[in-house]
Design an enzyme around this catalytic site. Structure first.
Site, mmCIF file in Angstrom:
data_model
loop_
_atom_site.group_PDB
_atom_site.id
_atom_site.type_symbol
_atom_site.label_atom_id
_atom_site.label_comp_id
_atom_site.label_asym_id
_atom_site.label_seq_id
_atom_site.Cartn_x
_atom_site.Cartn_y
_atom_site.Cartn_z
ATOM 1 N N GLU A 1 -10.133 2.925 -1.789
ATOM 2 C CA GLU A 1 -10.699 2.841 -0.434
ATOM 3 C C GLU A 1 -11.332 4.158 0.001
ATOM 4 O OE1 GLU A 1 -7.122 1.625 1.689
ATOM 5 O OE2 GLU A 1 -7.021 3.585 2.643
ATOM 6 N N GLU B 1 -9.556 -7.464 1.879
ATOM 7 C CA GLU B 1 -8.651 -7.159 2.994
ATOM 8 C C GLU B 1 -9.307 -7.602 4.305
ATOM 9 O OE1 GLU B 1 -7.952 -2.958 3.538
ATOM 10 O OE2 GLU B 1 -5.943 -3.322 4.337
ATOM 11 N N TRP C 1 -1.914 12.418 1.072
ATOM 12 C CA TRP C 1 -2.245 11.036 1.403
ATOM 13 C C TRP C 1 -2.148 10.227 0.164
ATOM 14 C CZ3 TRP C 1 -2.921 8.602 5.773
ATOM 15 C CH2 TRP C 1 -2.974 9.394 6.932
ATOM 16 N N ASP D 1 0.853 -1.193 0.000
ATOM 17 C CA ASP D 1 0.000 0.000 0.000
ATOM 18 C C ASP D 1 0.887 1.241 0.000
ATOM 19 O OD1 ASP D 1 -1.935 1.918 0.357
ATOM 20 O OD2 ASP D 1 -2.961 0.861 1.989
HETATM 21 O O1 EZ4 Z 1 -5.654 4.168 5.744
HETATM 22 O O2 EZ4 Z 1 -8.416 2.375 7.117
HETATM 23 O O3 EZ4 Z 1 -5.545 -0.358 3.151
HETATM 24 N N1 EZ4 Z 1 -5.730 0.093 4.226
HETATM 25 C C1 EZ4 Z 1 -5.461 1.346 4.606
HETATM 26 C C2 EZ4 Z 1 -5.927 1.798 5.962
HETATM 27 C C3 EZ4 Z 1 -6.608 3.150 5.847
HETATM 28 C C4 EZ4 Z 1 -7.504 3.414 7.026
HETATM 29 C C5 EZ4 Z 1 -8.193 4.763 6.849
HETATM 30 O O4 EZ4 Z 1 -9.255 4.896 7.713
HETATM 31 O O5 EZ4 Z 1 -4.896 2.094 3.844
HETATM 32 O O6 EZ4 Z 1 -4.865 1.896 6.849
HETATM 33 CO CO CO Z 2 -5.010 1.400 1.847
#
Ligand code: EZ4
Ligand code: CO
Length: 402
Positions: free
Chosen positions: A262, A339, A402, A210
């Site tokens: 997401e 997930e 982000w 990720d």
């Molecule tokens: O940043 O659930 O793939 N999972 C993630 C998580 C998200 C949080 C945000 O609320 O990227 O850690």
């Molecule tokens: Co994520």
């Protein structure tokens, strides 16, 4: 069958959750998740002040009509707060419909398309050596897929790196923490992590990663290329996705599969990504993308373009959302991966549920409805606590995406 009561329950059994409970004049009730990490009370107010009054007296059987009523009727379409609120209503109505029919929700969605829902867990550690130990634990528990995250040498803290053996929780109490990010250090480090894990575990374990929206498209292209020798199953959120056309640039350079979504809350957030085949997995979820009804619409669009599902399933998605996701995952033709991060013991107490994990697969229960509930008495023992996700700055202090 009429809706007679609707209650919004905000509780913090280890972390905050917003849950909607609908009651009917026939004694059947349903639950829906409305949790929006770090902005929980906005959704609670949206529901309590603006949605609950519209629900009382409505026909609980009319799921699609209620969805359209709340979506079109608001005039102000889309957005995470609105769509989480609509999701909660939609999920609770599917729960009710299942209970009335005496069938698990996946049966109402067309029945099972597979034997179980393949899930991935989070292997994470500060160092690569520690990471190998954590991956081994997942393999021993039967996982077929693991996400790899490690600390980045030279950076004090890295988002998404949990402590093995504890519940995953990136939101911290009180005000947002600030972390420092360096794309250069990150891009240098990640390929070595993948190389080490591939070498140790062979070619068949699915490895994921990720990026948490930290890169530009050309940086993401470089990451994808550098990981190709280690055949990742996907890299997730390589760049933020407001600019859907930006993914064309990544696609021109790498065959590493891409997973995104997401933070998406409607089909319009991914329409171009899907239609131009710019991604391989769509990570939208029940709670953040308008409930079972709207997420199914997204997955159906995705199926036309060879895009598979890969729903988000972190711990801020309550057991109610996870249960709903499992029913959908089991039924759709183009399921990819789900997930799965186990919730804390306190969370499990507040949300009794009957889905089960076995040998790398999750199974929704055969109970009518979703097979999950809210214990309101238990929830009352855990009042809301402010908590926020951290923010990132570059080494020179610039706010970073982000
Ligand atoms: O940043 O659930 O793939 N999972 C993630 C998580 C998200 C949080 C945000 O609320 O990227 O850690
Ligand atoms: Co994520």
């Amino acid at each position: 069958m009429r809706i007679t009561a609707a209650r919004v329950v905000v509780s913090c059994p280890g972390r905050n959750f917003v849950t909607l409970k609908l009651e009917t004049d026939e004694g059947v009730h349903g639950v829906g998740d409305a949790t929006l990490n770090g902005r929980e009370l906005a959704v609670a107010s949206y529901l309590t002040d603006h949605v609950v009054p519209l629900l009382i007296g409505r026909d609980a059987a009319r799921i699609e009509d209620t969805w359209q009523y709340l979506y079109q009727g608001a005039y102000w379409r889309r957005g995470p707060v609105t769509m989480a609120a609509i999701a909660a209503v939609d999920t609770a109505l599917w729960d009710i419909k299942g209970k009335v029919a005496g069938l698990p929700v996946y049966q109402l969605l067309g029945g099972r398309s597979r034997d179980g829902v393949t899930v991935y867990g989070h292997a994470s550690a500060e160092t690569t050596d520690q990471l190998l130990v954590d991956v081994e634990g997942f393999v021993a528990r039967g996982y077929k897929a693991v996400r790899l995250q490690t600390g980045i040498p030279g950076l004090a803290a890295t988002y998404g790196v949990g402590t093995p053996g504890t519940t995953y929780e990136p939101a911290k109490a009180d005000l947002p923490e600030e972390a420092v990010w360096s794309t250069e250090r990150y891009l240098t480090h990640v390929p070595a992590v993948f190389e080490a894990v591939r070498k140790e575990f062979g070619p068949h374990l699915r490895l994921l990663h990720d990026v948490h929206h930290r890169l530009t498209p050309i940086e993401a292209a470089r990451l994808g290329k550098s990981l190709e020798p280690y055949t990742p199953y996907w890299i997730e959120d390589p760049v933020r996705a407001e600019l859907q056309a930006g993914f064309r640039l990544i696609r021109q350079h790498t065959t590493t599969p891409l997973a995104v979504g997401e933070v998406f809350n409607s089909i319009w957030d991914c329409e171009q990504l899907i239609r131009e085949q710019l991604i391989d997995f769509i990570r939208a979820t029940v709670v953040h993308a308008g409930g079972i009804s709207h997420l199914r619409r997204i997955f159906d669009l995705a199926a036309l373009y060879h895009v598979r599902s890969g729903s988000h399933g972190a711990t801020d998605l309550s057991p109610v959302c996870l249960a709903a996701a499992l029913h959908l995952d089991l039924a759709i033709p183009n399921f990819g991966l789900q997930e799965y991060l186990p919730h804390s013991a306190e969370t499990d107490t507040v949300f009794p549920h009957s889905y089960t994990f076995e040998d790398g697969y999750l199974h929704p229960s055969e109970e009518p409805g979703l097979g999950v509930d809210l214990d309101e008495e238990a929830a009352a023992a855990y009042p809301y606590r402010p908590a926020y996700l951290p923010v990132n700055r570059l080494e020179d202090g610039t706010m970073h995406s982000w």
